[in-house]
Design an enzyme around this catalytic site. Sequence first.
Site, PDB file in Angstrom:
ATOM      1  N   ASP A  76       0.874  -1.171   0.000  1.00 48.83           N
ATOM      2  CA  ASP A  76       0.000   0.000   0.000  1.00 48.83           C
ATOM      3  C   ASP A  76       0.907   1.214   0.000  1.00 48.83           C
ATOM      4  OD1 ASP A  76      -1.652   2.179   0.679  1.00 48.83           O
ATOM      5  OD2 ASP A  76      -3.069   0.857   1.721  1.00 48.83           O
TER       6      ASP A  76
ATOM      7  N   ASP B 185     -15.934 -12.464  -4.438  1.00 47.19           N
ATOM      8  CA  ASP B 185     -17.218 -11.904  -4.017  1.00 47.19           C
ATOM      9  C   ASP B 185     -17.689 -10.833  -4.995  1.00 47.19           C
ATOM     10  OD1 ASP B 185     -19.384 -11.466  -2.130  1.00 47.19           O
ATOM     11  OD2 ASP B 185     -18.386  -9.606  -1.553  1.00 47.19           O
TER      12      ASP B 185
ATOM     13  N   HIS C   1     -21.529 -10.797  -4.190  1.00 48.76           N
ATOM     14  CA  HIS C   1     -21.245  -9.490  -3.579  1.00 48.76           C
ATOM     15  C   HIS C   1     -21.892  -9.388  -2.186  1.00 48.76           C
ATOM     16  CE1 HIS C   1     -20.154  -5.076  -4.745  1.00 48.76           C
ATOM     17  NE2 HIS C   1     -20.080  -5.225  -3.427  1.00 48.76           N
TER      18      HIS C   1
ATOM     19  N   GLU D 166     -21.612  -7.464 -12.813  1.00 53.44           N
ATOM     20  CA  GLU D 166     -22.430  -8.163 -11.820  1.00 53.44           C
ATOM     21  C   GLU D 166     -23.893  -8.106 -12.221  1.00 53.44           C
ATOM     22  OE1 GLU D 166     -21.449  -6.627  -7.913  1.00 53.44           O
ATOM     23  OE2 GLU D 166     -19.400  -7.316  -8.057  1.00 53.44           O
TER      24      GLU D 166
HETATM   25  P1  NAD Z   1      -9.921   2.251   2.302  1.00 52.61           P
HETATM   26  O1  NAD Z   1      -9.994   3.508   1.528  1.00 52.61           O
HETATM   27  O2  NAD Z   1      -9.993   2.317   3.785  1.00 52.61           O
HETATM   28  O3  NAD Z   1      -8.600   1.466   1.924  1.00 52.61           O
HETATM   29  C1  NAD Z   1      -8.119   1.345   0.628  1.00 52.61           C
HETATM   30  C2  NAD Z   1      -6.621   1.280   0.700  1.00 52.61           C
HETATM   31  O4  NAD Z   1      -6.132   1.096  -0.617  1.00 52.61           O
HETATM   32  C3  NAD Z   1      -5.974   2.544   1.258  1.00 52.61           C
HETATM   33  O5  NAD Z   1      -5.148   2.269   2.362  1.00 52.61           O
HETATM   34  C4  NAD Z   1      -5.163   3.064   0.099  1.00 52.61           C
HETATM   35  O6  NAD Z   1      -3.958   3.672   0.513  1.00 52.61           O
HETATM   36  C5  NAD Z   1      -4.905   1.801  -0.687  1.00 52.61           C
HETATM   37  N1  NAD Z   1      -4.533   2.078  -2.059  1.00 52.61           N
HETATM   38  C6  NAD Z   1      -4.913   3.106  -2.870  1.00 52.61           C
HETATM   39  N2  NAD Z   1      -4.290   3.014  -4.049  1.00 52.61           N
HETATM   40  C7  NAD Z   1      -3.498   1.913  -3.981  1.00 52.61           C
HETATM   41  C8  NAD Z   1      -2.616   1.304  -4.886  1.00 52.61           C
HETATM   42  N3  NAD Z   1      -2.391   1.829  -6.106  1.00 52.61           N
HETATM   43  N4  NAD Z   1      -1.985   0.189  -4.504  1.00 52.61           N
HETATM   44  C9  NAD Z   1      -2.192  -0.351  -3.274  1.00 52.61           C
HETATM   45  N5  NAD Z   1      -3.012   0.208  -2.356  1.00 52.61           N
HETATM   46  C10 NAD Z   1      -3.649   1.314  -2.712  1.00 52.61           C
HETATM   47  O7  NAD Z   1     -11.081   1.314   1.714  1.00 52.61           O
HETATM   48  P2  NAD Z   1     -11.783   0.104   2.448  1.00 52.61           P
HETATM   49  O8  NAD Z   1     -12.955   0.621   3.209  1.00 52.61           O
HETATM   50  O9  NAD Z   1     -10.772  -0.714   3.128  1.00 52.61           O
HETATM   51  O10 NAD Z   1     -12.381  -0.676   1.175  1.00 52.61           O
HETATM   52  C11 NAD Z   1     -11.539  -1.441   0.352  1.00 52.61           C
HETATM   53  C12 NAD Z   1     -12.317  -1.993  -0.833  1.00 52.61           C
HETATM   54  O11 NAD Z   1     -13.345  -2.866  -0.390  1.00 52.61           O
HETATM   55  C13 NAD Z   1     -13.010  -0.963  -1.688  1.00 52.61           C
HETATM   56  O12 NAD Z   1     -12.847  -1.305  -3.043  1.00 52.61           O
HETATM   57  C14 NAD Z   1     -14.483  -1.107  -1.322  1.00 52.61           C
HETATM   58  O13 NAD Z   1     -15.339  -0.694  -2.336  1.00 52.61           O
HETATM   59  C15 NAD Z   1     -14.551  -2.595  -1.101  1.00 52.61           C
HETATM   60  N6  NAD Z   1     -15.677  -3.073  -0.293  1.00 52.61           N
HETATM   61  C16 NAD Z   1     -16.303  -4.210  -0.713  1.00 52.61           C
HETATM   62  C17 NAD Z   1     -17.340  -4.721   0.030  1.00 52.61           C
HETATM   63  C18 NAD Z   1     -18.074  -5.930  -0.442  1.00 52.61           C
HETATM   64  O14 NAD Z   1     -19.273  -6.004  -0.242  1.00 52.61           O
HETATM   65  N7  NAD Z   1     -17.428  -6.870  -1.046  1.00 52.61           N
HETATM   66  C19 NAD Z   1     -17.712  -4.119   1.226  1.00 52.61           C
HETATM   67  C20 NAD Z   1     -17.029  -2.980   1.646  1.00 52.61           C
HETATM   68  C21 NAD Z   1     -15.996  -2.469   0.865  1.00 52.61           C
HETATM   69  C1  MLT Z   2     -19.311  -1.347  -0.495  1.00 51.56           C
HETATM   70  O1  MLT Z   2     -18.537  -0.790  -1.283  1.00 51.56           O
HETATM   71  O2  MLT Z   2     -19.668  -0.801   0.564  1.00 51.56           O
HETATM   72  C2  MLT Z   2     -19.752  -2.714  -0.771  1.00 51.56           C
HETATM   73  O3  MLT Z   2     -19.485  -3.130  -2.027  1.00 51.56           O
HETATM   74  C3  MLT Z   2     -21.095  -3.094  -0.267  1.00 51.56           C
HETATM   75  C4  MLT Z   2     -22.264  -2.590  -1.036  1.00 51.56           C
HETATM   76  O4  MLT Z   2     -22.246  -2.530  -2.232  1.00 51.56           O
HETATM   77  O5  MLT Z   2     -23.238  -2.231  -0.399  1.00 51.56           O
END
Ligand code: NAD
Ligand code: MLT
Length: 523
Positions: free
Chosen positions: A168, A253, A276, A258
């Site tokens: 990161d 996931d 998802h 999608e």
């Molecule tokens: P966050 O912003 O807290 O963390 C993201 C991290 O990625 C940060 O620390 C950032 O520095 C890092 N980053 C940015 N550019 C980068 C790069 N080029 N290389 C490596 N790291 C890099 O976000 P989060 O809340 O931890 O969410 C992470 C991901 O999970 C997001 O894509 C979000 O949409 C996804 N998400 C998915 C679900 C789901 O239902 N599957 C649920 C919640 C979040």
């Molecule tokens: C998110 O980015 O918060 C997740 O993908 C979950 C959602 O879509 O609600």
Amino acid sequence: MKVLVSDPLSNEGLEILKEHFTVDISTGLSEDELVKKIKDYDALIIRSGIQVTQKIIEAADKLKVIGRAGVGVDNVDVDAATKKGIIVTNSPEGNMISAAEHTIAMMMSMSRNIPQANTSLKAREWKRNKFMGVEVKGKILGIIGLGRIGSEVAKRASGLEMKLMGYDPFISEKRATELGVKLATVNEIAKAADYITVHTPLIKETRNILDDEQFALMKPSVKIINCARGGIISEEALAKALASGKIGGAALDVFVEEPPFISPLLDFDNVIVTPHLGASTQEAQVNVAIEIANEIVSVLTGGLAKNAINIPSVKPEAMAVLAPYIRLAEMMGKIAGQLVEGNYEKVEIGYNGEISGKDTRPLTVSALKGLLEMALGSAVNYVNAPTLAKSRQIAVVESKSESSEEYASTVSIKLIGGGMTKLIAGTVVGDEPKIVSVDGDKLDIFPAGYMIFAKHINKPNVIGPCCVVLGKNNINISGMQVGRSEIGSTTMMVLNVDSEVPAPILEELRNVPGILSAKLVKI
Ligand code: NAD
Ligand code: MLT
């Protein structure tokens, strides 16, 4: 005010919204339906069910805020919203634990073939040898993206006694060490890891962060997990690696498209999938609904957007210190924008003294808003001010210095262009913004109402005739300040007046002998 909720939202959030606004719930709308509907609404709340496109944003004449119940805003055209001055905000904390737990669940399920074994036994098979698994203890987990969810995954994986590597570019060595993560490059992780999980946003820099090159470096047993966003791992490269037996498996996931019904990834036995579901827990859905509802209430009632994506957001504790400086910066921007003559190409914003150690981004945005408002009126706001400055090719430069001569903190705005400069400096005294100099002339004014800034020669019989001009035109002077300077040199006089000063009267002032320029400034 009216709020449109266009994806399912938990009741706990809806109740908060209904206390303040008219709330309409309309899910499953097409782009065209939303284009027709959106013009009546002040706020739009979404999850990941709809794409908020440029077309929808362009039709959103009253829209002030788009609230995403969840993290990812890749389904919102944030640039289009920013240009239109619409705040885009999300609820980043509410579902992070659920997403991290889902990641661990996927890793464990994949390690022990649980979904496959479940399907087999339900088909009345008893194949204990077929579903031989592996332990995760002692294995290397590579975590790409160590933000909220990546960090929670790291904590949980430490509990499983895994060894952690991470990539990161935006986290410190110290934070990584706290998490027990050894920082490495993506390719180093690809070579060493037994499991790789991605937790970055889907942006240009992270799209296909695991591609053919990285798959070629991986151990044949490696298992890949994506509970973040489809597209962070190249689906094409992943399918090739699975088809050629180069990797051990994958747990997904999220998908580029999608639902992923036509994806070849669904056909591999060693790929496990969920639709998802990362944030699909009762707790996460209540959390994000409450978080986003409170955020919308705050924004629509003139408060702070705590989690805004397209404006600097400030924590409430920091805001207590910054708030008077935000007002100061905006006022100074307004004054500079009215005093300047001709075009400027560059804005230098200086922070001196204690304020230089704070997060000054909201001050810069406020200064730009004040400045541009003079040219663009209500079209400019805290969201689009930097974009509008950029589109007008105005360079914005910030500078900071810990030293400040007379005051604990000062802010300065310098406009530069076409051979001219306009420099204004201010401070905060007892929470009130104060202007301390204009073009180097020292002043001591609390800006308010109408003010005439008159540059003149410091000599007898200049100030009196100016007062006569205003008096005979029935304009009351409520305050006056003259910058200190030597007799015969130029200085600035600021007159607070109780009403607008029409152009012919300003012209009369300019004709007073000794007056070099006179400008009316309205706050
Ligand atoms: P966050 O912003 O807290 O963390 C993201 C991290 O990625 C940060 O620390 C950032 O520095 C890092 N980053 C940015 N550019 C980068 C790069 N080029 N290389 C490596 N790291 C890099 O976000 P989060 O809340 O931890 O969410 C992470 C991901 O999970 C997001 O894509 C979000 O949409 C996804 N998400 C998915 C679900 C789901 O239902 N599957 C649920 C919640 C979040
Ligand atoms: C998110 O980015 O918060 C997740 O993908 C979950 C959602 O879509 O609600």
